[in-house]
Motif scaffolding. Structure first.
Motif: not given
Length: 140
Positions: A56-59, A61-69, A102-103
Protein backbone atom coordinates in the motif's frame (compact mmCIF):
# COMPACT_ATOMS: atom_id res chain seq x y z
CA UNK A 1 54.76 13.83 -28.88
CA UNK A 2 53.09 15.77 -31.70
CA UNK A 3 51.05 18.94 -31.24
CA UNK A 4 47.67 17.20 -31.56
CA UNK A 5 48.18 14.82 -28.63
CA UNK A 6 47.57 17.35 -25.83
CA UNK A 7 44.34 18.52 -27.51
CA UNK A 8 43.17 14.94 -28.01
CA UNK A 9 43.96 14.19 -24.36
CA UNK A 10 42.01 17.26 -23.20
CA UNK A 11 39.06 16.22 -25.35
CA UNK A 12 39.23 12.71 -23.94
CA UNK A 13 39.20 14.05 -20.38
CA UNK A 14 36.25 16.36 -21.17
CA UNK A 15 34.25 13.47 -22.66
CA UNK A 16 34.97 11.29 -19.60
CA UNK A 17 33.79 14.06 -17.27
CA UNK A 18 30.60 14.59 -19.27
CA UNK A 19 29.89 10.84 -19.28
CA UNK A 20 30.57 10.61 -15.55
CA UNK A 21 28.21 13.48 -14.76
CA UNK A 22 25.55 12.05 -17.09
CA UNK A 23 25.79 8.59 -15.52
CA UNK A 24 25.48 10.14 -12.07
CA UNK A 25 22.40 12.11 -13.10
CA UNK A 26 20.75 8.99 -14.53
CA UNK A 27 21.52 7.02 -11.36
CA UNK A 28 20.07 9.80 -9.20
CA UNK A 29 16.92 10.02 -11.33
CA UNK A 30 16.38 6.25 -11.14
CA UNK A 31 16.94 6.30 -7.40
CA UNK A 32 14.41 9.08 -6.89
CA UNK A 33 11.80 7.49 -9.14
CA UNK A 34 12.16 4.12 -7.41
CA UNK A 35 11.76 5.66 -3.97
CA UNK A 36 8.74 7.68 -5.08
CA UNK A 37 6.84 4.46 -5.64
CA UNK A 38 8.08 2.50 -2.64
CA UNK A 39 5.28 1.00 -0.56
CA UNK A 40 4.47 2.59 2.78
CA UNK A 41 3.19 -0.77 4.08
CA UNK A 42 3.33 -4.38 2.95
CA UNK A 43 2.44 -7.87 4.18
CA UNK A 44 3.07 -11.31 2.68
CA UNK A 45 1.28 -14.63 2.90
CA UNK A 46 2.33 -16.83 5.80
CA UNK A 47 3.77 -19.76 3.80
CA UNK A 48 7.49 -20.50 4.14
CA UNK A 49 8.33 -19.01 0.74
CA UNK A 50 5.61 -16.33 0.48
CA UNK A 51 3.52 -16.80 -2.63
CA UNK A 52 1.58 -13.57 -2.25
CA UNK A 53 2.18 -9.98 -1.24
CA UNK A 54 -0.05 -6.98 -0.53
CA UNK A 55 1.43 -3.47 -0.56
CA UNK A 56 0.00 0.00 0.00
CA UNK A 57 1.16 3.49 -0.96
CA UNK A 58 -0.91 5.94 1.07
CA UNK A 59 -0.43 8.85 -1.34
CA UNK A 60 -3.02 7.97 -3.98
CA UNK A 61 -4.45 5.01 -2.02
CA UNK A 62 -2.56 2.54 -4.22
CA UNK A 63 -3.16 -1.01 -3.00
CA UNK A 64 -1.52 -3.85 -4.97
CA UNK A 65 -1.75 -7.60 -4.52
CA UNK A 66 0.87 -9.72 -6.31
CA UNK A 67 1.12 -13.43 -7.01
CA UNK A 68 4.81 -14.19 -6.41
CA UNK A 69 5.02 -17.91 -7.30
CA UNK A 70 3.97 -20.35 -9.98
CA UNK A 71 2.42 -22.73 -7.46
CA UNK A 72 -1.14 -23.16 -8.72
CA UNK A 73 -2.49 -20.73 -6.12
CA UNK A 74 -3.61 -17.16 -6.71
CA UNK A 75 -3.58 -14.39 -4.13
CA UNK A 76 -6.57 -12.63 -2.62
CA UNK A 77 -6.66 -9.56 -0.36
CA UNK A 78 -9.34 -7.79 1.68
CA UNK A 79 -9.32 -4.15 2.85
CA UNK A 80 -11.43 -2.94 5.79
CA UNK A 81 -12.01 0.44 7.44
CA UNK A 82 -13.80 0.59 10.79
CA UNK A 83 -14.81 -3.06 10.41
CA UNK A 84 -16.45 -2.46 7.01
CA UNK A 85 -15.13 -4.29 3.96
CA UNK A 86 -14.10 -1.68 1.38
CA UNK A 87 -13.01 -4.01 -1.44
CA UNK A 88 -11.09 -7.14 -2.39
CA UNK A 89 -8.26 -7.68 -4.86
CA UNK A 90 -7.26 -10.91 -6.56
CA UNK A 91 -4.36 -11.93 -8.81
CA UNK A 92 -3.39 -15.29 -10.24
CA UNK A 93 -0.32 -16.42 -12.12
CA UNK A 94 3.29 -15.82 -11.15
CA UNK A 95 4.12 -12.11 -11.37
CA UNK A 96 0.55 -10.96 -12.02
CA UNK A 97 -0.94 -8.14 -9.96
CA UNK A 98 -4.27 -6.47 -9.23
CA UNK A 99 -4.20 -2.81 -8.19
CA UNK A 100 -6.77 -0.38 -6.79
CA UNK A 101 -6.18 3.38 -6.79
CA UNK A 102 -8.06 6.38 -5.44
CA UNK A 103 -8.32 7.55 -9.04
CA UNK A 104 -10.49 4.46 -9.75
CA UNK A 105 -13.15 6.15 -7.59
CA UNK A 106 -15.83 4.51 -5.49
CA UNK A 107 -14.62 2.34 -2.62
CA UNK A 108 -11.03 2.56 -3.90
CA UNK A 109 -10.89 6.26 -2.96
CA UNK A 110 -10.28 5.74 0.74
CA UNK A 111 -11.19 8.44 3.27
CA UNK A 112 -8.27 10.49 4.58
CA UNK A 113 -6.81 9.86 8.02
CA UNK A 114 -8.28 6.39 8.47
CA UNK A 115 -6.70 3.20 9.76
CA UNK A 116 -6.89 0.14 7.53
CA UNK A 117 -7.01 -3.53 8.38
CA UNK A 118 -5.95 -5.89 5.60
CA UNK A 119 -5.65 -9.60 4.97
CA UNK A 120 -3.75 -11.43 2.24
CA UNK A 121 -4.12 -15.15 1.51
CA UNK A 122 -3.19 -17.72 -1.07
CA UNK A 123 -6.44 -18.51 -2.85
CA UNK A 124 -7.63 -21.44 -4.98
CA UNK A 125 -11.28 -21.94 -5.94
CA UNK A 126 -13.11 -21.49 -2.61
CA UNK A 127 -10.11 -22.12 -0.38
CA UNK A 128 -7.91 -19.57 1.38
CA UNK A 129 -4.64 -20.60 3.03
CA UNK A 130 -1.53 -19.10 4.62
CA UNK A 131 -3.38 -15.88 5.48
CA UNK A 132 -1.67 -13.00 7.18
CA UNK A 133 -3.36 -9.92 8.62
CA UNK A 134 -2.02 -6.44 9.18
CA UNK A 135 -3.55 -3.38 10.78
CA UNK A 136 -2.54 0.15 11.56
CA UNK A 137 -1.97 1.13 7.94
CA UNK A 138 -2.83 4.84 7.65
CA UNK A 139 -4.44 6.59 4.69
CA UNK A 140 -3.08 9.99 3.72
Amino acid sequence: MNEEEPNNWRNFVKVRRILGVSAGAVALALSLSTNAFAADYSVQTDDGDPGGKLSFVSDGDIMTVKDQEADGWGVKAWVWIDGNLQYTLQAGGNGNTDTARASDGGSHNLPEGKTLKVRVCLHKENEDAYCDDASGWQTA
